[in-house]
Design a protein around this motif. Structure first.
Motif, PDB file in Angstrom:
ATOM      1  N   VAL A  60     -24.501  -6.517  13.397  1.00  0.00           N
ATOM      2  CA  VAL A  60     -25.400  -5.192  13.554  1.00  0.00           C
ATOM      3  C   VAL A  60     -25.093  -4.516  12.234  1.00  0.00           C
ATOM      4  CG1 VAL A  60     -25.767  -5.166  15.921  1.00  0.00           C
ATOM      5  CG2 VAL A  60     -23.856  -3.940  15.194  1.00  0.00           C
ATOM      6  N   ARG A  61     -25.970  -3.433  11.831  1.00  0.00           N
ATOM      7  CA  ARG A  61     -25.994  -2.453  10.762  1.00  0.00           C
ATOM      8  C   ARG A  61     -26.051  -1.205  11.140  1.00  0.00           C
ATOM      9  NH1 ARG A  61     -30.389  -4.039   7.159  1.00  0.00           N
ATOM     10  NH2 ARG A  61     -31.192  -4.746   9.046  1.00  0.00           N
ATOM     11  N   PRO A  63     -24.044   1.351  12.367  1.00  0.00           N
ATOM     12  CA  PRO A  63     -23.597   1.750  13.747  1.00  0.00           C
ATOM     13  C   PRO A  63     -23.467   3.261  13.696  1.00  0.00           C
ATOM     14  CG  PRO A  63     -21.702   0.917  12.433  1.00  0.00           C
ATOM     15  CD  PRO A  63     -23.059   0.878  11.704  1.00  0.00           C
ATOM     16  N   SER A  82     -17.713  -1.613  11.358  1.00  0.00           N
ATOM     17  CA  SER A  82     -18.340  -2.980  11.968  1.00  0.00           C
ATOM     18  C   SER A  82     -17.356  -4.160  11.410  1.00  0.00           C
ATOM     19  CB  SER A  82     -19.634  -2.931  11.418  1.00  0.00           C
ATOM     20  OG  SER A  82     -20.292  -4.105  12.169  1.00  0.00           O
ATOM     21  N   VAL A  87     -18.139  -3.244  16.878  1.00  0.00           N
ATOM     22  CA  VAL A  87     -18.102  -1.810  16.128  1.00  0.00           C
ATOM     23  C   VAL A  87     -17.002  -1.192  16.764  1.00  0.00           C
ATOM     24  CG1 VAL A  87     -19.269   0.425  16.001  1.00  0.00           C
ATOM     25  CG2 VAL A  87     -20.613  -1.619  15.572  1.00  0.00           C
ATOM     26  N   TRP A 104     -24.649   5.232  21.788  1.00  0.00           N
ATOM     27  CA  TRP A 104     -24.502   4.185  20.443  1.00  0.00           C
ATOM     28  C   TRP A 104     -25.874   3.883  20.128  1.00  0.00           C
ATOM     29  CZ3 TRP A 104     -26.931  -0.293  21.149  1.00  0.00           C
ATOM     30  CH2 TRP A 104     -27.062  -1.066  22.398  1.00  0.00           C
ATOM     31  N   VAL A 106     -27.253   1.361  16.940  1.00  0.00           N
ATOM     32  CA  VAL A 106     -27.204   0.051  15.635  1.00  0.00           C
ATOM     33  C   VAL A 106     -28.653  -0.370  15.412  1.00  0.00           C
ATOM     34  CG1 VAL A 106     -24.857  -0.391  16.333  1.00  0.00           C
ATOM     35  CG2 VAL A 106     -26.746  -1.761  17.187  1.00  0.00           C
ATOM     36  N   GLU A 115     -30.270   1.036  21.043  1.00  0.00           N
ATOM     37  CA  GLU A 115     -29.312   1.998  21.572  1.00  0.00           C
ATOM     38  C   GLU A 115     -29.171   1.873  22.999  1.00  0.00           C
ATOM     39  OE1 GLU A 115     -32.885   5.407  22.095  1.00  0.00           O
ATOM     40  OE2 GLU A 115     -31.756   5.411  20.295  1.00  0.00           O
TER      41      GLU A 115
END
Length: 185
Positions: A60-61, A63, A82, A87, A104, A106, A115
């Motif tokens: 994932v990017r 975060p 990450s 994360v 959260w 991401v 989320e």
């Protein structure tokens, strides 16, 4: 009558092809990445937390992690980092006993944001349960989370549908032009 039956056959074939594409492409549209595991786990009772860990089904990017205390105020956290599909976020100070919520967000590997929230309770004086050694001692802190990502149709699916519509109109117009009688002036 032959041109009309060919037109109908072409139209039905195009509709069937579009239907197959939609049926087989739709599951991928809803296959956003998801949260596989968290530490602390959803609804866990832990003595304390030093590091929040969120493991996803894919990389994932961007975060973003927020920790809310029992009064709903932000708790100081370190910058989320990450590593592969996990994360990590450090908790700046020991947590007082009470109910907390990790929020959260991401960007999924397919480009869509996902989320969720993870409520948990701190029962002790702030001892760590998120280090690998502590996680091994506290099984409830590392079990599977049940947050599901929001489901939306991907942008690429809408683009595919638009392309199919344009192709369908082009096929229809081409077939319609072939079936029109030509004048012989």
């Amino acid at each position: 009558m032959a041109p009309i039956s060919r037109f109908i056959r072409t139209t039905v074939s195009a509709a069937v092809a579009c239907g197959f594409l939609l049926v087989f492409a739709a599951p991928a549209a809803f296959a956003h990445d998801s949260l596989k595991r968290s530490s602390p786990n959803k609804n866990a009772k832990v003595p304390g937390v030093e590091t929040i860990e969120l493991e996803y089904s894919a990389h994932v990017r961007f975060p973003a992690v927020v920790l809310l205390d029992p009064a709903g105020k932000n708790v100081a956290l370190g910058k989320p980092r990450s590593v592969d599909s996990t994360v990590f976020t450090d908790v700046a100070a020991p947590l007082a006993p009470g109910g907390y919520t990790i929020a959260w967000r991401v960007v999924s590997s397919d480009g869509h944001p996902i989320e969720g929230e993870i409520p948990f309770t701190v029962t002790g004086s702030g001892a760590s349960t998120s280090s690998p050694a502590a996680a091994a001692r506290t099984p409830s802190a590392t079990t599977v989370a049940t947050d599901e990502p929001e489901s939306r149709i991907s942008g690429w699916l809408w683009v595919s549908l638009a392309v199919l519509v344009v192709i369908g109109i082009a096929v229809w117009m081409r077939t319609f032009q072939k079936t029109r009688p030509h004048s012989t002036e």
